[in-house]
Design a protein around this motif. Structure first.
Motif, PDB file in Angstrom:
ATOM      1  N   ALA A   1       1.463   4.103  -3.156  1.00 31.78           N
ATOM      2  CA  ALA A   1       1.412   5.556  -2.983  1.00 31.78           C
ATOM      3  C   ALA A   1       2.708   6.207  -3.470  1.00 31.78           C
TER       4      ALA A   1
ATOM      5  N   PHE B   1       3.136   5.566   6.402  1.00 31.11           N
ATOM      6  CA  PHE B   1       4.010   6.070   5.341  1.00 31.11           C
ATOM      7  C   PHE B   1       5.296   6.637   5.938  1.00 31.11           C
TER       8      PHE B   1
ATOM      9  N   PRO C   1       4.260  11.973   3.404  1.00 35.32           N
ATOM     10  CA  PRO C   1       3.950  12.062   1.971  1.00 35.32           C
ATOM     11  C   PRO C   1       4.293  13.433   1.386  1.00 35.32           C
TER      12      PRO C   1
ATOM     13  N   ARG D   1       2.842   6.218  -7.236  1.00 31.18           N
ATOM     14  CA  ARG D   1       1.980   7.253  -7.805  1.00 31.18           C
ATOM     15  C   ARG D   1       2.706   8.591  -7.849  1.00 31.18           C
TER      16      ARG D   1
ATOM     17  N   ALA E   1      -5.077   3.234  -0.037  1.00 28.24           N
ATOM     18  CA  ALA E   1      -4.533   2.205   0.856  1.00 28.24           C
ATOM     19  C   ALA E   1      -5.619   1.539   1.685  1.00 28.24           C
TER      20      ALA E   1
ATOM     21  N   SER F   1       0.831  -1.206   0.000  1.00 27.84           N
ATOM     22  CA  SER F   1       0.000   0.000   0.000  1.00 27.84           C
ATOM     23  C   SER F   1       0.863   1.252   0.000  1.00 27.84           C
TER      24      SER F   1
ATOM     25  N   LEU G   1      -4.597   9.453  -1.062  1.00 30.97           N
ATOM     26  CA  LEU G   1      -3.590   8.433  -0.790  1.00 30.97           C
ATOM     27  C   LEU G   1      -4.096   7.419   0.226  1.00 30.97           C
TER      28      LEU G   1
END
Length: 267
Positions: free
Chosen positions: A170, A202, A210, A173, A191, A166, A187
């Motif tokens: 992200a 993350f 992110p 992407r 997930a 997951s 995002l």
């Protein structure tokens, strides 16, 4: 004596107001209809709060709840501080997200907090909402709000073991289209978890949030475009930055030299 100064700062995020103050003025008892979170830049003050009389100093986080009676007087001279005021609906919505539907509202129980991590999150949030540099400002603001509220609202959240795929999805992407706009909600939805759970996972797997990861991917794109002969102004626009100065500030912060100096190597 420094002049009394309280300024409302224009913001780019709905539901938030920003104030910057520098003063030795003693404020009388009053209330706000919003939640308030602030940062003491310098000096010190004493104030009434819902938990009694408290004192705050430079580096401290200060908070106030809607309808909470409070005041503020300087200690030993002028003090400077910044405040962000949040609509109740925005805070309640964020608390609901953090608690995964278990808490619909919450109040701040610490009118003064000494916490360097929360202070750093506040500074990130403040600059995200007052500078509003491009589409990443909203992502930075959403992240900072989640991180601040998870600490201030004292919500106990069990860490889920999010599948690494997951996080990889992200990252891919953002790797594939670093200049593209992306939100924390998008995002997290990809997930299949809450925004707060995604943010924590993350950061744990990637070593950065992110927002920070996306900025790094954009800076890598900047280096690629410049080395290919693109002008600095066109590079900034193509890589998704608000303008060339925005790109330059972040480039220098990461690498220690300007994009212009980097471009000289490719002429």
């Amino acid at each position: 004596m420094r002049p009394h100064s309280v300024r409302y700062i224009p913001v780019t995020v709905a539901g938030i107001e920003a104030v910057s103050a520098d003063s030795d003025f003693a404020f009388g008892r009053h209330t706000h209809d919003q939640f308030g979170i602030g940062f003491m830049d310098s000096g010190a003050q004493k104030s009434l709060s819902g938990r009694g009389n408290v004192e705050s100093k430079a580096g401290d986080i200060i908070t106030v709840n809607p309808g909470e009676v409070h005041d503020g007087s300087p200690l030993g001279g002028p003090r400077a501080w910044r405040m962000l005021y949040f609509d109740v609906e925005l805070i309640n919505r964020s608390v609901l997200e953090i608690s995964e539907g278990k808490c619909h509202n919450r109040e701040f129980t610490q009118p003064v907090l000494t916490d360097k991590r929360v202070a750093a999150n506040f500074i990130q949030l403040y600059y995200a909402v007052v500078r509003g540099e491009g589409d990443v400002a909203r992502l930075a603001a959403d992240e900072a709000i989640m991180l601040i509220l998870s600490r201030l609202s004292q919500i106990s959240v069990r860490q889920k073991n999010l599948p690494i795929k997951s996080i990889a999805y992200a990252r891919e992407r953002m790797d594939d289209d670093p200049a593209g706009a992306v939100s924390l909600a998008e995002l997290a939805a990809g997930a299949g978890v809450s925004q707060f759970q995604f943010l924590r996972s993350f950061k744990r797997y990637s070593g950065m949030t992110p927002h920070a990861y996306l900025l790094q991917r954009r800076l890598c794109l900047v280096r690629k475009l410049i080395s290919g002969g693109m002008s600095l102004s066109d590079t900034a626009a193509t890589a998704g930055f608000a303008d060339q100065s925005h790109m330059t500030r972040l480039f220098v912060r990461s690498y220690g030299y300007t994009p212009g100096l980097f471009a000289l190597n490719w002429r």
